[in-house]
Design a protein around this motif. Structure first.
Motif, PDB file in Angstrom:
ATOM      1  N   VAL A   1      -3.157 -69.912 -34.111  1.00 35.89           N
ATOM      2  CA  VAL A   1      -3.073 -68.450 -34.024  1.00 35.89           C
ATOM      3  C   VAL A   1      -4.244 -67.817 -34.759  1.00 35.89           C
ATOM      4  O   VAL A   1      -4.800 -66.798 -34.323  1.00 35.89           O
ATOM      5  CB  VAL A   1      -1.727 -67.940 -34.569  1.00 35.89           C
TER       6      VAL A   1
ATOM      7  N   ARG B   1       1.837 -75.069 -27.051  1.00 42.89           N
ATOM      8  CA  ARG B   1       2.285 -74.672 -28.388  1.00 42.89           C
ATOM      9  C   ARG B   1       3.591 -75.350 -28.761  1.00 42.89           C
ATOM     10  O   ARG B   1       3.851 -75.617 -29.939  1.00 42.89           O
ATOM     11  CB  ARG B   1       2.432 -73.141 -28.457  1.00 42.89           C
TER      12      ARG B   1
ATOM     13  N   ALA C   1      -0.810 -66.847 -24.253  1.00 40.67           N
ATOM     14  CA  ALA C   1      -0.760 -68.122 -24.977  1.00 40.67           C
ATOM     15  C   ALA C   1      -0.191 -69.227 -24.098  1.00 40.67           C
ATOM     16  O   ALA C   1       0.685 -68.995 -23.261  1.00 40.67           O
ATOM     17  CB  ALA C   1       0.094 -67.966 -26.231  1.00 40.67           C
TER      18      ALA C   1
ATOM     19  N   ALA D   1      -3.912 -62.904 -30.147  1.00 47.26           N
ATOM     20  CA  ALA D   1      -3.497 -62.504 -31.480  1.00 47.26           C
ATOM     21  C   ALA D   1      -4.138 -61.176 -31.867  1.00 47.26           C
ATOM     22  O   ALA D   1      -5.209 -60.824 -31.398  1.00 47.26           O
ATOM     23  CB  ALA D   1      -3.889 -63.601 -32.474  1.00 47.26           C
TER      24      ALA D   1
END
Length: 265
Positions: A115, A103, A98, A144
């Protein structure tokens, strides 16, 4: 094998940004983070997806995920694609996971939505009708769904240990656990994993495309249910294969002791 690989690389088409395949917004000034090319010659049927976001080590950001989802959507309907191979254009890196810097700027609601998109991306890769290969030095495409996919791969106890500790694994360790099929020694060019994945793609390529696709469906769906239901899924998949020209061609080739000429119909 080296001669085969060298010949195949010469026959590859150049990398194309997604816009060339109508997979990205037209007129974008930035360089595409996802590029696609279809190989030619003896490797016709293999398509490569190049992940090229060097400044962020191919981290999963908004643009990256959007372009990858668009590429997969286009390729899903392309009957010329028999094997899909993911690779990195950033030396020494496959995917850093990620994009935490990006984020950090999101609200809680935005994080939840993103997500969900990541989870959808992983599902899209896993459920792709074509046979998907991932070339990686880290064992998996991070994203995820890890709390669900990892236990199904390694078992509950070991998955908990790895998730709770956040432990990093070498390629050799990942292979020993069964997390990856192959671990290879790195070469001077830094692309040994790609060459091994390419060799595996070349093994899959001559197989009956419909049978490969249905085999993937039967395995993936069957692993989600009990054995009796799984056998029923297998039966339904095989029933779809019975009337195809590919099945008849495979039988004829076996009878005539010649290589089959599959057309995917």
């Amino acid at each position: 094998m080296q001669r085969v690989l060298a010949s195949a690389l010469r026959l590859a088409r150049p990398w194309r940004p997604l816009a060339a395949r109508s997979c990205a917004s037209a007129g974008a000034a930035r360089d595409p983070e996802i590029q696609v090319r279809a190989l030619e010659g003896p490797d016709q049927g293999i398509t490569e997806i190049l992940m090229n976001r060097p400044h962020a080590r191919n981290a999963l950001g908004h643009v990256f995920v959007s372009e990858l989802l668009e590429a997969l959507a286009r390729l899903r309907d392309d009957r010329q694609v028999r094997v899909l191979l993911f690779r990195s254009g950033v030396k020494g890196v496959f995917c850093a996971g990620a994009d935490l810097k990006e984020r950090e700027q999101m609200s809680e609601a935005e994080v939840g939505v993103f997500v969900q998109r990541l989870r959808g991306l992983m599902n899209e890769i896993a459920s792709s009708a074509v046979m998907g290969l991932i070339e990686t030095t880290r064992g998996l495409l991070p994203g995820a769904g890890g709390t669900q996919r990892l236990p199904r791969c390694l078992g509950v106890a070991l998955a908990k240990e790895l998730i709770f500790t956040g432990r990093r694994l070498s390629g050799t360790q990942a292979q020993a656990l069964g997390l990856v099929n192959h671990a290879v020694a790195q070469n001077e060019e830094g692309n040994a994993a790609y060459h091994r994945a390419r060799e595996l793609a070349q093994e899959i390529l001559p197989q009956a495309p419909i049978a490969v696709r249905l085999g993937k469906v039967a395995i993936d769906r069957g692993m989600e249910v009990d054995i009796a239901s799984g056998m029923a899924i297998e039966g339904m998949c095989y029933a779809q294969n019975i009337p195809t020209q590919d099945r008849l061609e495979g039988m004829a080739a076996f009878r005539e002791k010649r290589p089959p000429r599959f057309v995917g119909e």
